[in-house]
Motif scaffolding. Sequence first.
Motif: not given
Length: 445
Positions: A59, A205, A209, A212, A283, A287, A304, A321
């Motif tokens: 994150l 998680t 995600l 998110v 990943l 992100v 977040t 999270l």
Amino acid sequence: MFIYEFMGGVLDAIAGDEAEIDDPERGYDPHEHRKVEKPTSYSETMVHMLKGSIGAGILAMPDGFRRVGLIAGVVGLFLIGSFATYCIHMLIAAQYILCKRAKKGYMSYSRSIRTAIQSGPASLRWLATYLGKFVNAVLVVWQLGLCCVYSVFVAENVKQVCDYYGLEYSIRLHILMGFIPLLLLNMMKSLKVLSPLSFISNIITILGLILVFYYLMEDDVTVDNEMLEPKSLVDFPVFVGITLFALEAVGVILALEYNMEKPKKFVGYFGLFNISMAIILTLYCLVGIFGYMKYGKEIEASLTLNLPRHEKKAQIAKLMLALAICLSHPLQNFVAYILLWNTCKKRYHGSKAGLIDYSLRVILVVIPVAMAVAVPELGPIISLVGALCLSLLAIVFPGLIDLCIWYPDNYGILKYKLIRDIIIICLGFFGLVSGVYTSILEMSH
């Protein structure tokens, strides 16, 4: 997890087992002489590996991309990730060679560097004992620093949700309120027992995600030229520190390799480690790209914290999270506990040993919580811990160990191994000095 194990086995069968081909001392296999009370299976190790590396760091990647731009961020992430992965492979291979020479099932990181230096250049041998102790100290500092970041991350996300509903408390009070849950979680004693927690944490998680990504993809995003362009060189060391922090849980990786039921499946071109790192890098890249494209210069140290405070889905994502990170806290603390407990149990026996055991577990929760209360700033801590500890653990020390085990005349054609190791050590020190310097400047600011 079966598909990863199956495909890894198929591809290794096609490529051939490099370790067996290149092994000059086939008579002794350290893996067969390891004594692990509760070894973990392939699937359990994969779950721990993903959980150990997919946490608060993922994150923070949009903030890292903000500092260097999209193009440099993508290229830098894969270069740093591939380089760090290669260095960890070097470390595991070097430990295997040292165990064969000493006819031992396993050597800890600290003993590996001590043994390697004792067989290396004479000018370095006086450092052996000191570096062995120093490695343990850095490992403990790294794990405690990581747990400190976790405490701040959980507190900041919970605070945003509580503030919206009128429960406004300071960030430090939120950190302190998380102390008891973390203490109870850290009373669990083995990786085998922690496997269900890691599995649950991974599921939470993934769901978090997904929420998110819902916010990242809900609106059309535009990419302006400024996002693509490289940024200030001053920010690049901070990006390196954030990336190393996010990617390399060195102590956890070594602990997982040691505790794995079939450790040969951990390494290799298509071993568990490479497969999991490929998943993790992909990943992180996604992100980082979408987070920076969505929020641009307004991106926070953790993605977040940019999610809408008034929407229920965003609040659920933050709490999910935060819970996932909280559940992974004992896995990260496990390494520091093992290092210190192995020293303590030699001095204490019987009822005293039990008292010291639980006291140590309490102390290892108190220290990172106290650090988080003292400096509740997420961004600079992430970069500082990554640059300080992981430049040494994941780059410098593996290069130094490899340099010593081939001494004096096994460096290959044109001494390419010696040249490679010197370059690795120099790059590690450069990342250390520049990353720590820029992180301290940022904290001061």
